[in-house]
Design a protein around this motif. Sequence first.
Motif, short mmCIF file in Angstrom:
data_model
loop_
_atom_site.label_atom_id
_atom_site.label_comp_id
_atom_site.label_asym_id
_atom_site.label_seq_id
_atom_site.Cartn_x
_atom_site.Cartn_y
_atom_site.Cartn_z
N GLU A 117 0.80 -1.22 0.00
CA GLU A 117 0.00 0.00 0.00
C GLU A 117 0.84 1.28 0.00
N GLU A 118 2.16 1.15 0.11
CA GLU A 118 3.01 2.33 0.23
C GLU A 118 2.94 3.24 -1.00
N LYS A 119 2.63 2.65 -2.18
CA LYS A 119 2.65 3.43 -3.41
C LYS A 119 1.34 4.16 -3.69
N ILE A 120 0.36 4.03 -2.80
CA ILE A 120 -0.94 4.65 -3.04
C ILE A 120 -0.84 6.17 -3.21
N LEU A 152 -2.93 0.19 -12.34
CA LEU A 152 -1.47 0.39 -12.19
C LEU A 152 -0.93 -0.14 -10.86
N LEU A 153 -1.79 -0.69 -10.02
CA LEU A 153 -1.36 -1.07 -8.66
C LEU A 153 -0.18 -2.04 -8.65
N GLY A 154 -0.17 -2.99 -9.57
CA GLY A 154 0.92 -3.97 -9.58
C GLY A 154 2.12 -3.52 -10.39
N ASP A 155 2.19 -2.22 -10.74
CA ASP A 155 3.25 -1.67 -11.57
C ASP A 155 3.41 -2.49 -12.86
#
Length: 320
Positions: free
Chosen positions: A124-127, A161-164
């Motif tokens: 969740e850090e990239k949210i 885009l969540l999983g890059d």
Amino acid sequence: NSYTCIILIIQNDFEEETMEYALRTFELTKKYGEKLAVNNVNMNIPKGEVYGFVGKNGAGKTTLIRLVLGLANPTSGNFEFFGGMNNYKARARIGNLIESPAIYPNMTGQQNLTIFCKMLGVNEEKIPELLNLVGLNDVGKKKAKDYSLGMKQRLGIAIALLGDPEFLILDEPINGLDPSGIIEVRDLIIKLNKEFGKTVLISSHILGELSKLSTCYGIISNGKLVEELTHEELISRCTATTVIKTNNPEKAKQIISNLLADKYGTVPTLSINNNGAVVIGSAIEDTGSVTKALFMNDVVVESLTTAGSDLENYFVERMG
């Protein structure tokens, strides 16, 4: 010269073999009863491109996307991601948004992303970074149900885009948006491609918008892929030209060159085609002065035509 030809042939074959593709389909077919929704499609999407998938509603765009994402089974044919990677592993490197995003209307954008992170097992850090990327970092506690259509689409892209992912598949992401929403989504896709190196497949029937962001195209009509071409090829085919057939093409070419240089200061590309006609690389409005100059120099004009069409007409003709 023969050695040079052999080397060029080998080099072209080598380039074709070593080109990396995000997705290729091979005679991919989907039949519903007697209807061929996807008909023997051979699609090639090179890595790093924005592939504009163009077709009328019902042409087979969504069906093909559903096939490659594993949401439907093909009747025949097959496909491969990233040069033949196992489909299960490959799909972990793919993000997708099919039609409207599946979001929780009574949650904020951040809460939606948090839920999907938990479902996907993603950190969740990239949210905050993702919300900033899609332009939703300043909406505070506003719930998704109060978002504009453009904001909802950008939130849907953020979820994709969540999983890059390396490869992003977007089905009609600008359908139903107002002009400002279209611009927001378009700019986001261009940014994802240019700055983050994402390969993007974007389907749409809004031709003008696709031409502003796509680097290559596939045109589908009644389930058949009728053409694939690069943006440069599209522009060259849609560039208007003036074609003049005369009894002396070399002399005509020189007269036209001198006339245009005197009249405009610059000369467009001039060439003689296989039919012996002079081809001017732009549409000439004052054709009367051209025919007059040729006549005054004893060159007989047999025909004068303007060829080429705008992007809209080009797509419409091929979409049937």
